[in-house]
Design a protein around this motif. Structure first.
Motif, PDB file in Angstrom:
ATOM      1  N   SER A  29       1.376  -1.516   0.619  1.00  0.00           N
ATOM      2  CA  SER A  29       2.617  -1.948   1.260  1.00  0.00           C
ATOM      3  C   SER A  29       3.189  -0.819   2.118  1.00  0.00           C
ATOM      4  O   SER A  29       3.497   0.252   1.626  1.00  0.00           O
ATOM      5  CB  SER A  29       3.629  -2.364   0.198  1.00  0.00           C
ATOM      6  OG  SER A  29       3.842  -1.287  -0.682  1.00  0.00           O
ATOM      7  N   TYR A  30       3.283  -1.101   3.409  1.00  0.00           N
ATOM      8  CA  TYR A  30       3.808  -0.122   4.360  1.00  0.00           C
ATOM      9  C   TYR A  30       5.313  -0.360   4.489  1.00  0.00           C
ATOM     10  O   TYR A  30       5.770  -1.506   4.479  1.00  0.00           O
ATOM     11  CB  TYR A  30       3.118  -0.335   5.714  1.00  0.00           C
ATOM     12  CG  TYR A  30       3.371   0.750   6.726  1.00  0.00           C
ATOM     13  CD1 TYR A  30       2.522   1.852   6.822  1.00  0.00           C
ATOM     14  CD2 TYR A  30       4.447   0.665   7.604  1.00  0.00           C
ATOM     15  CE1 TYR A  30       2.739   2.848   7.761  1.00  0.00           C
ATOM     16  CE2 TYR A  30       4.676   1.660   8.547  1.00  0.00           C
ATOM     17  CZ  TYR A  30       3.819   2.748   8.612  1.00  0.00           C
ATOM     18  OH  TYR A  30       4.039   3.734   9.551  1.00  0.00           O
ATOM     19  N   ARG A  31       6.072   0.714   4.567  1.00  0.00           N
ATOM     20  CA  ARG A  31       7.525   0.564   4.693  1.00  0.00           C
ATOM     21  C   ARG A  31       7.998   1.137   6.024  1.00  0.00           C
ATOM     22  O   ARG A  31       7.430   2.104   6.524  1.00  0.00           O
ATOM     23  CB  ARG A  31       8.245   1.303   3.556  1.00  0.00           C
ATOM     24  CG  ARG A  31       7.981   0.678   2.216  1.00  0.00           C
ATOM     25  CD  ARG A  31       8.669   1.394   1.075  1.00  0.00           C
ATOM     26  NE  ARG A  31       8.310   0.753  -0.182  1.00  0.00           N
ATOM     27  CZ  ARG A  31       8.922  -0.315  -0.673  1.00  0.00           C
ATOM     28  NH1 ARG A  31       9.949  -0.844  -0.038  1.00  0.00           N
ATOM     29  NH2 ARG A  31       8.522  -0.864  -1.797  1.00  0.00           N
ATOM     30  N   ALA A  33       4.449   5.020   5.690  1.00  0.00           N
ATOM     31  CA  ALA A  33       5.757   4.559   6.162  1.00  0.00           C
ATOM     32  C   ALA A  33       6.144   5.185   7.496  1.00  0.00           C
ATOM     33  O   ALA A  33       5.566   6.180   7.918  1.00  0.00           O
ATOM     34  CB  ALA A  33       6.825   4.922   5.131  1.00  0.00           C
ATOM     35  N   GLN A  34       7.120   4.542   8.108  1.00  0.00           N
ATOM     36  CA  GLN A  34       7.734   5.130   9.291  1.00  0.00           C
ATOM     37  C   GLN A  34       9.242   5.127   9.084  1.00  0.00           C
ATOM     38  O   GLN A  34       9.852   4.086   8.836  1.00  0.00           O
ATOM     39  CB  GLN A  34       7.387   4.318  10.537  1.00  0.00           C
ATOM     40  CG  GLN A  34       7.832   5.023  11.807  1.00  0.00           C
ATOM     41  CD  GLN A  34       7.477   4.202  13.043  1.00  0.00           C
ATOM     42  OE1 GLN A  34       8.122   3.226  13.357  1.00  0.00           O
ATOM     43  NE2 GLN A  34       6.404   4.584  13.717  1.00  0.00           N
ATOM     44  N   MET A  56       6.229  -3.509   9.204  1.00  0.00           N
ATOM     45  CA  MET A  56       5.313  -2.845  10.134  1.00  0.00           C
ATOM     46  C   MET A  56       6.019  -1.667  10.811  1.00  0.00           C
ATOM     47  O   MET A  56       7.241  -1.613  10.843  1.00  0.00           O
ATOM     48  CB  MET A  56       4.863  -3.838  11.212  1.00  0.00           C
ATOM     49  CG  MET A  56       4.114  -5.045  10.669  1.00  0.00           C
ATOM     50  SD  MET A  56       2.676  -4.532   9.705  1.00  0.00           S
ATOM     51  CE  MET A  56       1.629  -3.895  11.038  1.00  0.00           C
ATOM     52  N   PRO A  57       5.228  -0.713  11.396  1.00  0.00           N
ATOM     53  CA  PRO A  57       5.861   0.381  12.142  1.00  0.00           C
ATOM     54  C   PRO A  57       6.744  -0.159  13.277  1.00  0.00           C
ATOM     55  O   PRO A  57       6.412  -1.171  13.888  1.00  0.00           O
ATOM     56  CB  PRO A  57       4.673   1.160  12.727  1.00  0.00           C
ATOM     57  CG  PRO A  57       3.501   0.764  11.929  1.00  0.00           C
ATOM     58  CD  PRO A  57       3.766  -0.601  11.387  1.00  0.00           C
ATOM     59  N   LEU A  58       7.844   0.505  13.530  1.00  0.00           N
ATOM     60  CA  LEU A  58       8.784   0.055  14.560  1.00  0.00           C
ATOM     61  C   LEU A  58       8.492   0.727  15.905  1.00  0.00           C
ATOM     62  O   LEU A  58       8.914   0.258  16.950  1.00  0.00           O
ATOM     63  CB  LEU A  58      10.214   0.400  14.125  1.00  0.00           C
ATOM     64  CG  LEU A  58      10.633  -0.210  12.784  1.00  0.00           C
ATOM     65  CD1 LEU A  58      11.818   0.531  12.194  1.00  0.00           C
ATOM     66  CD2 LEU A  58      10.971  -1.685  12.960  1.00  0.00           C
ATOM     67  N   TYR A  59       7.799   1.860  15.861  1.00  0.00           N
ATOM     68  CA  TYR A  59       7.500   2.620  17.080  1.00  0.00           C
ATOM     69  C   TYR A  59       6.026   3.006  17.090  1.00  0.00           C
ATOM     70  O   TYR A  59       5.423   3.178  16.040  1.00  0.00           O
ATOM     71  CB  TYR A  59       8.338   3.911  17.129  1.00  0.00           C
ATOM     72  CG  TYR A  59       9.802   3.642  17.354  1.00  0.00           C
ATOM     73  CD1 TYR A  59      10.312   3.538  18.642  1.00  0.00           C
ATOM     74  CD2 TYR A  59      10.674   3.485  16.281  1.00  0.00           C
ATOM     75  CE1 TYR A  59      11.662   3.293  18.861  1.00  0.00           C
ATOM     76  CE2 TYR A  59      12.021   3.228  16.478  1.00  0.00           C
ATOM     77  CZ  TYR A  59      12.506   3.135  17.775  1.00  0.00           C
ATOM     78  OH  TYR A  59      13.832   2.883  17.981  1.00  0.00           O
ATOM     79  N   PRO A  60       5.446   3.207  18.287  1.00  0.00           N
ATOM     80  CA  PRO A  60       4.042   3.635  18.369  1.00  0.00           C
ATOM     81  C   PRO A  60       3.848   4.990  17.702  1.00  0.00           C
ATOM     82  O   PRO A  60       4.762   5.818  17.730  1.00  0.00           O
ATOM     83  CB  PRO A  60       3.784   3.748  19.877  1.00  0.00           C
ATOM     84  CG  PRO A  60       4.927   3.086  20.556  1.00  0.00           C
ATOM     85  CD  PRO A  60       6.078   3.068  19.601  1.00  0.00           C
ATOM     86  N   ASP A  61       2.687   5.195  17.131  1.00  0.00           N
ATOM     87  CA  ASP A  61       2.366   6.475  16.515  1.00  0.00           C
ATOM     88  C   ASP A  61       2.460   7.560  17.584  1.00  0.00           C
ATOM     89  O   ASP A  61       2.050   7.369  18.716  1.00  0.00           O
ATOM     90  CB  ASP A  61       0.930   6.415  15.954  1.00  0.00           C
ATOM     91  CG  ASP A  61       0.700   7.538  14.962  1.00  0.00           C
ATOM     92  OD1 ASP A  61       1.701   8.130  14.514  1.00  0.00           O
ATOM     93  OD2 ASP A  61      -0.464   7.829  14.648  1.00  0.00           O
ATOM     94  N   GLY A  62       3.021   8.709  17.200  1.00  0.00           N
ATOM     95  CA  GLY A  62       3.106   9.791  18.187  1.00  0.00           C
ATOM     96  C   GLY A  62       4.481   9.879  18.828  1.00  0.00           C
ATOM     97  O   GLY A  62       4.874  10.935  19.312  1.00  0.00           O
ATOM     98  N   ASP A  63       5.243   8.783  18.842  1.00  0.00           N
ATOM     99  CA  ASP A  63       6.616   8.874  19.360  1.00  0.00           C
ATOM    100  C   ASP A  63       7.462   9.684  18.390  1.00  0.00           C
ATOM    101  O   ASP A  63       7.382   9.494  17.191  1.00  0.00           O
ATOM    102  CB  ASP A  63       7.246   7.478  19.477  1.00  0.00           C
ATOM    103  CG  ASP A  63       6.810   6.757  20.734  1.00  0.00           C
ATOM    104  OD1 ASP A  63       5.842   7.230  21.365  1.00  0.00           O
ATOM    105  OD2 ASP A  63       7.422   5.739  21.082  1.00  0.00           O
ATOM    106  N   LEU A  64       8.292  10.561  18.915  1.00  0.00           N
ATOM    107  CA  LEU A  64       9.166  11.342  18.041  1.00  0.00           C
ATOM    108  C   LEU A  64      10.617  10.910  18.176  1.00  0.00           C
ATOM    109  O   LEU A  64      11.442  11.177  17.338  1.00  0.00           O
ATOM    110  CB  LEU A  64       9.042  12.836  18.363  1.00  0.00           C
ATOM    111  CG  LEU A  64       7.673  13.431  18.052  1.00  0.00           C
ATOM    112  CD1 LEU A  64       7.580  14.847  18.549  1.00  0.00           C
ATOM    113  CD2 LEU A  64       7.382  13.378  16.561  1.00  0.00           C
ATOM    114  N   THR A  65      10.943  10.271  19.280  1.00  0.00           N
ATOM    115  CA  THR A  65      12.308   9.826  19.492  1.00  0.00           C
ATOM    116  C   THR A  65      12.294   8.707  20.514  1.00  0.00           C
ATOM    117  O   THR A  65      11.413   8.665  21.357  1.00  0.00           O
ATOM    118  CB  THR A  65      13.201  10.981  19.987  1.00  0.00           C
ATOM    119  OG1 THR A  65      14.487  10.450  20.304  1.00  0.00           O
ATOM    120  CG2 THR A  65      12.640  11.641  21.227  1.00  0.00           C
TER     121      THR A  65
END
Length: 309
Positions: free
Chosen positions: A7-9, A58-59, A184-193
């Motif tokens: 389960s991803y959070r 998680a993200q 699911m993740p809300l932002y693409p991997d690698g985004d910091l802000t």
């Protein structure tokens, strides 16, 4: 070792606390890069700067609100409204309380506001633990526990942390992550802000401009980036980004403070800000700074809008 859960959070958290409680420093430590501006002066974070923490399971999206305080100006009232709206929308609230200062009226003022927000889980984070011995830390942890009990706040966790000493920072991330909803993740991997780059650049310039003159003009400085354009005709392997920005102050007399003797201060501000901007954007930068007077902008609704508040 436990097998990673399937389960991803993902979700939003914000750090609250009186000014200078270590909120921005903790945000930067968790994200691992400089996104929120840190200062030993109250009221320097003006925009909701989000830092994004990527973990295998998680993200966590950190929303950094300005400190909540008793407003004295129109800007102060707008900032407080922004804070309350943010608190109601996030999944977890982290309440930062510095270990080296006794709980005061400011902390109680915020805790009372927090007690009104019933559904959101709240984590008490005792920051700056590197500044105290274990006895003082134990006293502070008990005081925080009691503050919650008095006001009917049930802390999901109470965590001591030193963001500068990197003690327990990962634990903070882990415990907050557990309280997030599955998703699911809300932002693409690698985004910091997700803050527009122009606003982050403006914040870095503002931080550099405040260095050394915080006592004289802590709140009187606003920075607006007018344009950011790649320099034309540059070879692909040697790009240059032209940034034109205005530093606004409230009175003519403050101009000399920001510019310094023969422009020395402004030059130093430009050099410092440029280094941070280049590190953030990963490209060489030409920074063009101008200092302008926007009379009493903090009290003027038209000026506030123009300067992005």
């Amino acid at each position: 070792m436990n097998a990673p859960s399937s389960s991803y959070r993902s979700g939003f958290a914000c750090f609250v606390g009186r000014p200078n409680a270590g909120k921005s420093t903790l945000t930067n430590a968790l994200v691992g890069t400089k996104v929120a501006i840190t200062s030993d002066r109250p009221q320097t974070t003006r925009h909701t700067v989000r830092g994004i923490v990527h973990r295998p399971d998680a993200q966590l999206v950190l929303v950094d609100t300005p400190g909540l305080h008793k407003p004295r100006t129109l800007l102060g009232e707008r900032l407080n409204d922004l804070v309350r709206t943010t608190w109601a929308e996030v999944d977890v609230i982290g309440f930062c309380l510095p270990a080296d200062q006794k709980l005061g009226p400011g902390d109680k003022f915020i805790a009372k506001e927090l007690a009104e927000i019933k559904k959101t889980p709240k984590v008490a984070i005792v920051t700056k633990t590197d500044l105290v011995d274990s006895k003082r830390l134990a006293e502070q942890l008990i005081a925080v526990q009691q503050l919650g009990a008095e006001l009917g706040i049930e802390w999901a966790e109470i965590i001591p942390v030193s963001a500068l000493g990197d003690k327990q920072v990962d634990l903070v991330g882990e415990l907050i992550t557990k309280l997030l909803p599955e998703g699911m993740p809300l932002y693409p991997d690698g985004d910091l802000t997700d803050e527009p780059e122009q606003i982050m650049v403006a914040e870095l310039i503002r931080e550099a401009a405040l260095e050394g003159v915080r006592d004289e003009l802590p709140h009187s400085l606003a920075v607006v980036v007018e344009e950011m354009l790649p320099r034309e005709g540059r070879p692909a392997d040697r790009p240059l980004l032209d940034i034109h920005a205005n530093v606004y102050i409230e009175r003519q007399s403050q101009k000399a403070i920001v510019i310094g003797a023969k422009g020395s201060r402004l030059k130093h501000v430009g050099t410092t800000a440029r280094k941070h901007i280049e590190a953030l954007l990963g490209t060489p930068v030409y920074l063009d700074l101008h200092v302008k007077v926007a009379k009493d902008w903090q009290r003027d609704p038209k000026q506030l809008r123009k300067l992005g508040f």
